[in-house]
Design a protein around this motif. Sequence first.
Motif, PDB file in Angstrom:
ATOM      1  N   GLY A 263      68.519 -37.481  10.061  1.00  0.00           N
ATOM      2  CA  GLY A 263      68.062 -37.711   8.706  1.00  0.00           C
ATOM      3  C   GLY A 263      66.568 -37.925   8.688  1.00  0.00           C
ATOM      4  O   GLY A 263      65.902 -37.811   9.715  1.00  0.00           O
ATOM      5  N   ARG A 264      66.039 -38.251   7.526  1.00  0.00           N
ATOM      6  CA  ARG A 264      64.594 -38.469   7.414  1.00  0.00           C
ATOM      7  C   ARG A 264      64.177 -39.768   8.103  1.00  0.00           C
ATOM      8  O   ARG A 264      63.201 -39.795   8.843  1.00  0.00           O
ATOM      9  CB  ARG A 264      64.193 -38.512   5.936  1.00  0.00           C
TER      10      ARG A 264
ATOM     11  N   GLU B  39      67.504 -47.847   0.322  1.00  0.00           N
ATOM     12  CA  GLU B  39      67.197 -46.470   0.707  1.00  0.00           C
ATOM     13  C   GLU B  39      67.787 -46.145   2.074  1.00  0.00           C
ATOM     14  O   GLU B  39      68.369 -45.070   2.283  1.00  0.00           O
ATOM     15  CB  GLU B  39      65.688 -46.253   0.710  1.00  0.00           C
TER      16      GLU B  39
ATOM     17  N   GLU C 102      70.859 -43.443   3.010  1.00  0.00           N
ATOM     18  CA  GLU C 102      70.763 -42.353   3.982  1.00  0.00           C
ATOM     19  C   GLU C 102      71.827 -42.486   5.068  1.00  0.00           C
ATOM     20  O   GLU C 102      72.405 -41.485   5.493  1.00  0.00           O
ATOM     21  CB  GLU C 102      69.386 -42.289   4.623  1.00  0.00           C
TER      22      GLU C 102
ATOM     23  N   ARG D 249      62.517 -33.503   4.169  1.00  0.00           N
ATOM     24  CA  ARG D 249      62.914 -34.684   4.937  1.00  0.00           C
ATOM     25  C   ARG D 249      61.771 -35.190   5.806  1.00  0.00           C
ATOM     26  O   ARG D 249      61.553 -36.394   5.940  1.00  0.00           O
ATOM     27  CB  ARG D 249      64.121 -34.331   5.814  1.00  0.00           C
TER      28      ARG D 249
ATOM     29  N   TYR E  87      69.929 -34.004  -2.632  1.00  0.00           N
ATOM     30  CA  TYR E  87      69.507 -34.665  -1.395  1.00  0.00           C
ATOM     31  C   TYR E  87      68.570 -35.837  -1.698  1.00  0.00           C
ATOM     32  O   TYR E  87      68.726 -36.939  -1.156  1.00  0.00           O
ATOM     33  CB  TYR E  87      68.836 -33.647  -0.474  1.00  0.00           C
TER      34      TYR E  87
ATOM     35  N   ILE F 111      68.619 -39.938  -0.707  1.00  0.00           N
ATOM     36  CA  ILE F 111      67.730 -40.606   0.250  1.00  0.00           C
ATOM     37  C   ILE F 111      66.522 -41.281  -0.397  1.00  0.00           C
ATOM     38  O   ILE F 111      65.959 -42.211   0.173  1.00  0.00           O
ATOM     39  CB  ILE F 111      67.230 -39.639   1.348  1.00  0.00           C
TER      40      ILE F 111
END
Length: 290
Positions: A147-148, A201, A205, A241, A265, A269
């Motif tokens: 993920g980011r 946040e 995610e 991302r 998305y 996130i």
Amino acid sequence: MKSELIVDVQPQEIAIALTEDDRLQEVNREKRNQDNFAVGNIYYGRVKKVMPALNAVFVDVGYEKEAFLHYLDLGAQFRTLRSYVTKAVSDRRKVPTIDKIKREPEVGKEGQIADVLKVGDPILVQVTKEPINTKGPRLTGEISIAGRNMVLIPFADGVMVSQKIKREAERSRLKQLLLSIKPQGFGIIIRTVAEDKRAAELDNELRLLLQRWEEAVKSLQKKEPVSLVCEEIGRTIGIIRDVLSPDFTSIQINDQAVYDEVRQYLELIAPESANIVKLYQGTQPIFDKF
């Protein structure tokens, strides 16, 4: 500084331009409808050859050239992963819970791959290097979902924080937060961009990554070797991302499906940034416009 992402979706490719203060910084192009053997893709493959001299196996993942998996890339929890895969495909009615799987002996750093795998074995693997020239993809047996802000690692344990986050108080906050919300049986690597991120946040995610893992297992349960189980997120999402920051003022996209994907998305996130995604519907080509 004002940053914008301009996404030009065409039948044969997607081109993504990054601008800062209205000056072009870079352009990325991704071909569409090509063979999907990208880094991050997860495959349910089958061992084709065992090569004791190389301490490796060649795996059929559907590419014209067999993929390469070295013993050192199996991952410490490979035996547990294999046990989980066996359980998942033997009972396709539900997704097995990771923390209920018996932990098998770890794969040590010294050993022989012939003691772990044999020809014909089904195997869940992930691409770490795309095919080049005459070589097939390079694989790992340690599955991860990126993920980011974090990377989710099934069958691992604990939370590791990027060394680039220097403030000890922030490192401790992030570690304690993720330890408190992650399910048992999953490890997490916290990426540098997670620094100072709000708990909500990060929780959003983590839920997204856990959902992607569950979807991958459901996909596995519907398939037989050799097949693609989980495709790495598209280039558009990947760039967003990795580069998304408060400086972004807009993301302009000229395709409804890609717009919907990016918007969904971001709502997961970074909900506060979802409104910067715009669907471009002008008659002028989007790159000409911007």
